[in-house]
Each structure stands twice: as C-alpha cells, then as structure tokens.
Design an enzyme around this catalytic site. Structure first.
Site, mmCIF file in Angstrom:
data_model
loop_
_atom_site.group_PDB
_atom_site.id
_atom_site.type_symbol
_atom_site.label_atom_id
_atom_site.label_comp_id
_atom_site.label_asym_id
_atom_site.label_seq_id
_atom_site.Cartn_x
_atom_site.Cartn_y
_atom_site.Cartn_z
ATOM 1 N N ASP A 113 41.373 46.430 34.772
ATOM 2 C CA ASP A 113 40.235 45.220 35.059
ATOM 3 C C ASP A 113 39.970 44.319 34.039
ATOM 4 O O ASP A 113 40.845 44.416 33.043
ATOM 5 C CB ASP A 113 39.479 46.069 35.221
HETATM 6 C C1 NOJ Z 1 36.558 42.696 37.715
HETATM 7 C C2 NOJ Z 1 35.871 43.292 39.136
HETATM 8 O O1 NOJ Z 1 35.420 44.880 38.885
HETATM 9 C C3 NOJ Z 1 37.562 43.620 39.700
HETATM 10 O O2 NOJ Z 1 37.243 44.508 40.946
HETATM 11 C C4 NOJ Z 1 37.766 42.422 39.838
HETATM 12 O O3 NOJ Z 1 39.388 42.182 40.521
HETATM 13 C C5 NOJ Z 1 38.421 41.733 38.578
HETATM 14 N N1 NOJ Z 1 37.120 41.755 37.613
HETATM 15 C C6 NOJ Z 1 38.619 40.513 38.194
HETATM 16 O O4 NOJ Z 1 37.530 39.246 39.159
#
Ligand code: NOJ
Length: 700
Positions: free
Chosen positions: A244
């Site tokens: 993430d």
């Molecule tokens: C953080 C989020 O937790 C995740 O779900 C998302 O895909 C990514 N950022 C990218 O934006």
C-alpha cells in the site's frame, strides 16, 4: 536488465503527487508503474518508457473501486457494500466487466480492487469498501469481480488487472482505528480472513496489495510468513504483491521496525513484496544494498519476473498503448446496468405496511441526504481524495432521492414538498422549524438521512456511529408531528439507529448506491420495484456492541449486556419484501451431502428471495462459529409459486482451521440452517452427521 533497471521495475510512482517533470524522469529510468495518471498523460509517459533503457512498458494503476469513479465521465456504480446487498455474483461480475472497459478506455491497466477485508466493526472508516462481514460472501463476490475485471482473455483491450486488498486483517485494527495493530492469530487468519483472498487467487487475481496494518506487531509489509509462505507458496499466488501507499517508509517512521530506508527496503523485499507503491527511496536503497552484498539480487530477479510476467499476460508488451474504445465511458449500457444493480441492492429493513405508498399522498421529503448526490456516491469518486481538485460540482447523469420521488409522484398522483431541515452534521437556521411546518401539512414524510465522506472514508473512523446530532434532532421534531415517517437511509455503512427503527413506519437503504441509488429508493417507496436486497452486514443497536457480526464464536456465561442485547438491530442477511416467503421440506442426504429445501411465495406479489444456507459444527476441536454461511441463491417467485432448491456440498465446505493451522473437516454432528436471514427466527434447521473420510480420500 541492469541492476538499476531491475530496481526501477519494483517501484510505483504517484503521478498526481509528483507531477509531470519528475514522472518523465522516472519513466526514462525504467520505473515499473505509475498510479493516478489518466489518458493522454499516461500515453506520454508510456512513449518515454518504451523508448528508454530496457524499453519495458509501464503499468498504470488506478483506484477504480466502484467504477472508474475518479474520472468525471465514468459510470459511478454502487460501493462494494451496497452491491453486496444484491447477493448476486453474476451481476457484480457484469459491473466489474463494465468498470474494466471504462478503466481501459483511459489506457489504464490495473485497478486496486476488490477490497477483501471484512467489515466487522462499523467504527472503521472503510467499511463501505468491503463486501460486509462474511468471509464466504466476500470471497464469492470478490472472485466474481476479479473474473469481471480480468476477463477470459487477459490481454484483451478491455481487461484490467485486479488487485485483491488489503492483505490482511486490516478491518480488525484495534479500536477500528485505521492501520492500528490487529491482534489475531495465524489460525484465525487462515480460518476467517484468508478464504476471500484464496477465492480471488483461484479466480486468477494478478495482484495483491498488502495492508497498512500489522498483525500482532509485525507489519503486513514485513511479514514473510504472510506473503511468501501463505500467499505465494500455500495459495500458489503467481501474480505480484504491491505494497500500500508508502508502506516501505512506514516501516521506519510509523511502525518503527526499521531504522532507515535501507533496512526498510531490504525488509520489504525479503518479506515478499514485489512492487513498492510510492517508494522512490526503495530504488536508491536497494541498488546500494545489492552492490554492497547486503541484499540478494536473486530476490530482485524474482520480483521483476513476477511483474514482467503479469505485464506480458495482460498484453502490455504486445501493445503498450492498449486502450479500449472511449465510447465505453459512461455509456448507456453501463448506466442501465447501474440502475439494475441499484435496484437489486435496495434493502427494506422495516415495514409496518405503509410501503409501497398507495393513494393520493401529500409527501414531504426532508433531510440532508435527499438531494445531494455526494451522499449516494461514497468514497473514491471525483469528489474525494486522491485527486487534488476533488471538491467539484456533480456531473450528470444522476438522480437524487428527491428527484426520483418527484418524478414518480406525478405518475402516482401525489404532490411533493421538500425541506432540507439540516446539514449532514450541521444546523440550518430555522431548518427544523420549516420542516415541522411543512410536515404538518403532509400525509407522509420521507426522511432522508445518513452520513457522508467527511464522516466515513479512509482516515475517517468514528467512535460514535449514531446519526449526527442535527439529524437526530430533526427526526425527533418530525416524530412529534405524529405523521408517518418512511426513513431512507443513505449511508456509507450501518449506523446505530434504534430510535429511527422504533419511530419510523418503514426503513429502507441501499447504502452508497451510485448515480441511480436515489431513483431505486424512490421506486421501492412507490412499489415500482419489489425490494429484494439483503444485508451483508449487521446493524448494531449501539456502538458499544461492536463487533456484533453474526458468525461469532459461541458465548455463554454472560451473553448479553446489562443494558443492551447481544443481538443486532438488523442481522446479517436481513431484508424484507412486499411479499412473504415460507421455507419447508428440508432434507439432507448424508452420502451425497445434498440439501433440498422448498421455498414458497406466500404473499400476493411476485418477488425475489435470497435463500441462505448456514451450518454449525456441533462439536469441534477448537470452537467454531455459531453459524457460517456456506451457500446462497436468489430465486424469483410469482405469488403462490414454490420451488425446490438443491445445494450440493463437499466435505471441505464444513471445514475449519484447527489449532495446528490445518484446514480440516472433523467427523461428527452438524446442523444446517436455511432461511431468509441469519436470525434464528428466520431459519429452519436440520441436524446431520459427517462420517470418517473414505479411505481413498484420506490417502490422497
Ligand atoms: C491507500 C489505500 O489504502 C489503498 O486502498 C489505495 O489503493 C492506495 N492508497 C492507492 O491510492
């Protein structure tokens, strides 16, 4: 490939945050992927990439979690929680296919979807992104979504790479505070949280994202057992793992398991991550580490191989500019599908008989959610992060609840007045007074209430999950007029609404149901559709009951609270209809593990019922849930008609994970439960026995 080129493949760069110039540099360096870049900008970077260094095409990722919603031209479908109410994997697959066409119409290749976390604590801000609380349902719907996104021919212009996230246990964070530690064991992970991911992997999911959080003190991004042993070796996942956002640097500053970028980068690589989202520091660190002999280049090779294999599988080498026709963006066919899923996802929670509305009514529509489409959209649209210019005006087409009621009122000879009354979480001068005045002249009140992304989204967890105070005050004032109230709950997730349930004549919801969610609610109110949605998540009476998911381990000594029952206000699987259904003739063949059951439409109107099958293992070596969903099927029945349904199971369907972390089916007595919700009062039951496994079976 040179060491630098390999290191660059492992990095994913956020275009929107770093801008065009720096992105161009990264493209020249041979970076593996960008996220949050669209259309022409993506093409421009791709051109640079395939003309530089190793000439490897870029992979573009996007958060298109309920449609390609960051693009204003795209179809905004219901959120996962909303879609889950349809209990219809085929329909959800079609939604994912449509979303994939729109994503690829922008020249993009990967969507960070589906979310396979379980929504078991409604204080968490991201419950709307889940398929609800049940691992079986989440797995079935997640796999359908993966199939829809990726298509049969992965290399087709209209296919995109799915990304099952967030691996794992993210929704269980302590106190439901996003990314806090999760205190669960590996046994529990394998028993409850892994099955949805397992189903997604079986469906061919080509990428998996690690969670922000940690399990018992080990960050998911630094957990070799989770990533290498369980995901890659045991489940046989052959795609790539992406972290993430900034998970590598979080290992240093936030989670404090690494002292510097080098340590964090080595930890991330050695634990089994292949692509590092927004981790430019990883590039520099890993080159240094390999050069100094502190990291094994083989690990880099393995990660590169996984990334390139997926790029190849999805046709990027054959056609780096692969793009579906732009005509798909927000096209008529997708808008129709959007209406269909919004209707199927509409859940009637309570009805004392007032619905569907009949007769010439003077209707007052009141409440902050009635005429603000943002309330129907939820998170991850062009109204929300991660785009810098998110607070913009809504783009048509869409239909709010007020507009839907106004349109249908004409047909049904009713009149409509509208008063907003209050904001989602704020007062309007004189708003309540005005609403009460109008209510006195009305025959029936449609009260539209709920929350919005300022109260529930990534980074917006709540300790108090009631309706905000201004809405509660508005509701009380409306109740005091003595008029009948139909409450339309337009919310991201369940809220604690016992007073709404008690004082409303009817309550219905479809959570964040996209462009036509309001229209679907209006259609249900006027009886144009017969609601058939079921809840994929329980509604607690009070936040203090959290978590109150239906499939808990058995409790005994002090089951309920002194001041609150242990059961929920509306249980998992609950959803009423304008007709009624009765279940009978439950039969189970122990040899073939086949269940037969009859369901009859006992009312006066055609309707659809989602038949739900649960089971309980009556004695097992570790405690197992009081019930678990193992099958469901939606049937359409004319008034008076009945149908016999057959479900065939395998021994595995009755399994659990034992103390040695092995999935087993232990012989002995079981109970099957069949009905229209998970509440005991809605289920008919049948005990049966599973014998020892046949010799040939155990030998295998
Ligand atoms: C953080 C989020 O937790 C995740 O779900 C998302 O895909 C990514 N950022 C990218 O934006």
């Amino acid at each position: 490939m040179t060491l630098e080129q390999k290191a660059a493949q492992l990095v994913q760069i956020p275009y929107a945050q770093i801008g065009r110039e720096k992105s161009e540099e990264w493209a020249r360096r041979g970076v593996g992927s960008f996220l949050h870049v669209f259309g022409e900008d993506a093409k421009h970077l791709q051109k640079i990439a395939i003309e530089s260094g190793a000439k490897i095409p870029l992979l573009f990722g996007i958060d298109a979690v309920h449609g390609h919603c960051l693009n204003r031209k795209a179809t905004i479908f219901p959120t996962q929680l909303s879609m889950a109410c349809a209990f219809d994997p085929e329909l959800i697959k079609r939604v994912a296919q449509a979303a994939a066409k729109e994503i690829s119409a922008d020249g993009l290749h990967q969507t960070f979807s589906p979310v396979l976390c379980l929504g078991r604590d409604i204080r968490w801000g991201r419950v709307d992104e889940t398929f609800g609380e049940d691992p079986y349902l989440a797995g079935i719907l997640g796999a359908a979504m993966v199939e829809g996104y990726q298509g049969e021919d992965n290399a087709a212009d209209t296919s995109v790479i799915a990304c099952a996230k967030h691996y794992i246990g993210y929704g269980e964070a302590t106190g439901a505070r996003d990314s806090y530690d999760t205190s669960i064991t590996y046994r529990k992970i394998k028993d409850t949280f892994l099955p949805p991911f397992e189903k997604a992997v079986k469906a061919g999911c080509a990428s998996v994202m690690t969670a922000y959080g940690s399990i018992d003190g080990t960050p998911c991004t630094a957990d070799k057992k989770l990533l290498k042993e369980i995901l890659k070796e045991q489940l046989g996942f052959d795609g790539f793992v992406v972290t993430d956002w900034q998970n590598v640097s979080h290992l240093i500053g936030e989670q404090c398991v690494a002292e510097n970028a080098k340590e964090a980068s080595r930890l991330a690589l050695e634990s089994g991550n292949d692509m590092m989202m927004n981790a430019p520091e990883f590039y520099v660190a890993i080159i240094d580490l390999v050069r100094s002999g502190e990291a094994d280049e083989k690990l880099l090779d393995e990660a590169v191989e996984r990334i390139l294999t997926v790029k190849m599988r999805f046709g990027l080498f054959d056609n780096p500019f692969r793009q579906a026709d732009e005509k798909y963006l927000g096209c008529e066919e997708h808008l129709e599908l959007n209406k269909e899923i919004a209707r199927e996802s509409t859940v009637l929670l309570k009805n004392d008989g007032i619905l569907p509305l009949t007769g010439k009514n003077k209707i007052l529509v009141v409440g902050p959610s009635a005429d603000d489409i943002r309330c129907n959209y939820g998170d991850w649209t062009y109204f929300s992060h991660p785009l810098p210019d998110y607070d913009t005006q809504p783009v048509r087409p869409y239909v709010t609840l007020l507009e839907g009621v106004q349109e249908l009122a004409k047909k049904h000879d009713c009149s409509v007045q509208y008063v907003k009354g209050c904001e989602i979480n704020g007062e309007i001068a004189g708003g309540i007074k005005q609403a009460v005045k109008a209510a006195k002249k009305a025959d029936v009140i449609v009260f539209a209430c709920g929350d919005n992304i300022l109260l529930a989204a990534e980074g917006c967890d709540r300790a108090d999950v009631r309706l905000p105070k201004p809405q509660r005050e508005l509701f009380t004032a409306l109740c005091n007029t003595g008029k009948s109230i139909v409450t339309a709950l337009i919310c991201t997730k369940p809220l604690c609404i016992p007073e709404i349930d008690e004082h409303s004549a009817a309550v219905l919801t479809n959570f964040n149901s996209g462009m036509f969610g309001g229209r679907a609610l209006a259609e249900a109110i006027f009886g144009e559709i017969n609601p058939s949605g079921k809840l994929p998540i329980s509604f607690p009476y009070h936040v203090g009951q959290q978590p109150c998911y239906y499939n808990q381990l058995p409790g005994w000594h002090c089951r309920s609270y002194v001041d609150m029952p242990e059961t929920s206000l509306y249980s998992f699987g609950h959803g009423l209809s304008y007709t009624s259904f009765a279940y009978s003739d439950i039969l189970f063949d122990e040899k073939t593990l086949t269940l037969k059951v009859s369901v009859k439409n006992t009312g006066k109107r055609e309707g659809a019922e989602t038949v739900q099958v649960y089971f309980r293992d009556l004695a097992s070596s570790v405690m197992t849930p009081v019930k678990r969903l193992i099958a469901f099927r939606k049937v359409q029945l004319k008034a008076g008609d009945s149908q016999e349904l057959t479900f065939t199971f395998t021994r595995d369907d009755f399994s659990f994970v034992n103390a040695n972390e092995e999935r087993v089916t232990e012989p002995g007595e079981f109970e099957l439960m069949v009905g229209g919700s998970s509440a005991d009062s809605d289920l008919i039951k049948k005990k049966f026995t599973i014998g020892m496994a046949p010799k040939s079976w155990t030998d295998q």
